[in-house]
Design an enzyme around this catalytic site. Structure first.
Site, mmCIF file in Angstrom:
data_model
loop_
_atom_site.group_PDB
_atom_site.id
_atom_site.type_symbol
_atom_site.label_atom_id
_atom_site.label_comp_id
_atom_site.label_asym_id
_atom_site.label_seq_id
_atom_site.Cartn_x
_atom_site.Cartn_y
_atom_site.Cartn_z
ATOM 1 C CG ASN A 28 -1.799 1.175 1.338
ATOM 2 O OD1 ASN A 28 -1.347 2.303 1.136
ATOM 3 N ND2 ASN A 28 -3.056 0.968 1.649
ATOM 4 C CG HIS A 59 1.076 6.602 4.509
ATOM 5 N ND1 HIS A 59 0.167 7.610 4.802
ATOM 6 C CD2 HIS A 59 0.591 5.482 5.081
ATOM 7 C CE1 HIS A 59 -0.797 7.095 5.546
ATOM 8 N NE2 HIS A 59 -0.570 5.813 5.729
ATOM 9 C CG HIS A 100 -8.260 4.109 1.261
ATOM 10 N ND1 HIS A 100 -8.414 4.010 2.615
ATOM 11 C CD2 HIS A 100 -9.477 4.477 0.779
ATOM 12 C CE1 HIS A 100 -9.662 4.298 2.953
ATOM 13 N NE2 HIS A 100 -10.320 4.597 1.844
ATOM 14 N NE ARG A 147 -9.184 8.612 4.346
ATOM 15 C CZ ARG A 147 -9.439 7.787 5.366
ATOM 16 N NH1 ARG A 147 -8.700 6.718 5.555
ATOM 17 N NH2 ARG A 147 -10.400 8.042 6.220
ATOM 18 N NE ARG A 149 -7.442 11.615 5.306
ATOM 19 C CZ ARG A 149 -7.856 11.096 6.459
ATOM 20 N NH1 ARG A 149 -7.026 10.374 7.188
ATOM 21 N NH2 ARG A 149 -9.070 11.317 6.898
ATOM 22 C CD GLU A 203 -6.934 -0.310 1.220
ATOM 23 O OE1 GLU A 203 -6.925 0.823 1.747
ATOM 24 O OE2 GLU A 203 -6.186 -1.216 1.586
ATOM 25 C CB THR A 234 -9.216 1.985 7.571
ATOM 26 O OG1 THR A 234 -8.861 2.579 6.333
ATOM 27 C CG2 THR A 234 -10.563 1.311 7.464
ATOM 28 C CD GLU A 287 -7.327 -6.005 3.522
ATOM 29 O OE1 GLU A 287 -7.469 -5.843 2.288
ATOM 30 O OE2 GLU A 287 -6.602 -5.280 4.223
ATOM 31 C CG HIS A 336 -5.335 -1.249 9.405
ATOM 32 N ND1 HIS A 336 -4.859 -0.571 10.492
ATOM 33 C CD2 HIS A 336 -5.832 -0.319 8.565
ATOM 34 C CE1 HIS A 336 -5.090 0.712 10.321
ATOM 35 N NE2 HIS A 336 -5.678 0.899 9.162
HETATM 36 N N1 PXP Z 1 -5.864 -2.892 4.456
HETATM 37 C C1 PXP Z 1 -6.809 -1.922 4.509
HETATM 38 C C2 PXP Z 1 -8.212 -2.292 4.189
HETATM 39 C C3 PXP Z 1 -6.473 -0.594 4.813
HETATM 40 O O1 PXP Z 1 -7.427 0.344 4.857
HETATM 41 C C4 PXP Z 1 -5.117 -0.276 5.051
HETATM 42 C C5 PXP Z 1 -4.729 1.153 5.307
HETATM 43 O O2 PXP Z 1 -5.039 1.927 4.201
HETATM 44 C C6 PXP Z 1 -4.164 -1.310 4.980
HETATM 45 C C7 PXP Z 1 -4.567 -2.615 4.710
HETATM 46 C C8 PXP Z 1 -2.715 -1.057 5.217
HETATM 47 O O3 PXP Z 1 -2.524 -0.682 6.549
HETATM 48 P P1 PXP Z 1 -1.104 -0.193 7.050
HETATM 49 O O4 PXP Z 1 -0.797 1.089 6.336
HETATM 50 O O5 PXP Z 1 -1.299 0.000 8.526
HETATM 51 O O6 PXP Z 1 -0.106 -1.269 6.726
#
Ligand code: PXP
Length: 242
Positions: free
Chosen positions: A11, A14, A47, A49, A53, A74, A105, A155, A194
């Site tokens: 992901n 960031h 994601h 959003r 952001r 996402e 999330t 998930e 997550h």
């Molecule tokens: N899975 C989902 C559904 C999420 O919303 C996120 C965060 O966007 C992640 C995984 C990844 O989480 P992390 O950034 O904490 O590894």
């Protein structure tokens, strides 16, 4: 039956957070995705959003066009997001709950209250050939409800496991294992994510029931840990011979 190692969805939200902080056109999301792939990412997750952001609409279209693996998008189950998804047609979608004021999330979907709505929402996306997953708490009732509406995948939210005390960690792992086992029995593809990091991911991977793990924040942070010295060296080179 236990699965082989889970696939890794990286992901890169960031990377966009850094870009948006200054309104620059760098760091490049596409370059980040390609770097993640060259490190072994099995697919790329972002994601989009509602408040935009970090990831922007143009990012998801650029990623879909440029990456070598595939895109897992996402999104919240809103009409606006559905229209974007139907135009983009990513390989995979994970539907997540979204609150504007949250930092990230915060938990799984409230599937009990929104079952009929989610069912129709998923059906429209699935009709385009997209593999749709619902982001859920590791709760047996929620897993059963997801299976009852015919989604192919879920998930499981690993946030509780990642954030809990050492004393409760086994309990959280057990919840994840129970939910994943039930999901597999019901024929679902089970993913998780997550809050997973370089320390806590091994125990989740060892459960052997997850097809994909989605990991973002810890990997982007590690990139700073392992890459900052080189970035400073490159800047020092620019100062030479002034
Ligand atoms: N899975 C989902 C559904 C999420 O919303 C996120 C965060 O966007 C992640 C995984 C990844 O989480 P992390 O950034 O904490 O590894």
């Amino acid at each position: 039956m236990k699965l082989q190692n889970p696939k890794l969805g990286v992901n890169i939200d960031h990377i966009a957070t850094l870009r948006q902080a200054r309104g620059t056109d760098y760091p490049s999301i596409v370059n980040a995705a390609l770097a993640a792939e060259s490190g072994g990412a099995d697919f790329i997750t972002v994601h989009l959003r509602e408040d935009r952001r970090h990831i922007q609409d143009s990012d998801v279209f650029n990623l879909k066009r440029e990456i070598k693996t595939y895109l897992n998008l996402e999104l919240a189950a809103t009409e606006e997001m559905k229209q974007i998804a139907l135009e983009l047609v990513p390989s995979a979608i994970c539907i997540v709950p979204e609150k504007r004021e949250e930092i990230t999330t915060e938990g799984g979907l409230n599937i009990t209250k929104k079952l009929a709505y989610l069912s129709k929402f998923c059906e429209e996306l699935s009709a385009k050939g997209i593999t749709v997953a619902l982001f859920l708490e590791p709760d047996l009732e929620h897993v059963e409800l997801a299976a009852s509406i015919g989604v192919p995948a879920i998930e499981l939210h690993t946030g509780e496991y990642a954030n809990t005390s050492d004393a409760r960690r086994e309990k959280e792992l057990d919840r994840l294992t129970q939910a994943a086992s039930l999901g597999r029995e019901l024929g679902l593809i089970i993913n998780a994510g997550h809050g997973l990091d370089y320390e806590n991911v091994r125990e989740v991977s060892k459960i052997g029931l997850f097809t994909d793990l989605n990991i973002g924040h810890s990997i982007v942070c590690k990139a700073i840990d392992v890459g900052l010295a080189s970035a400073v060296e490159l800047m020092k080179d620019q100062l030479k011979g002034g």
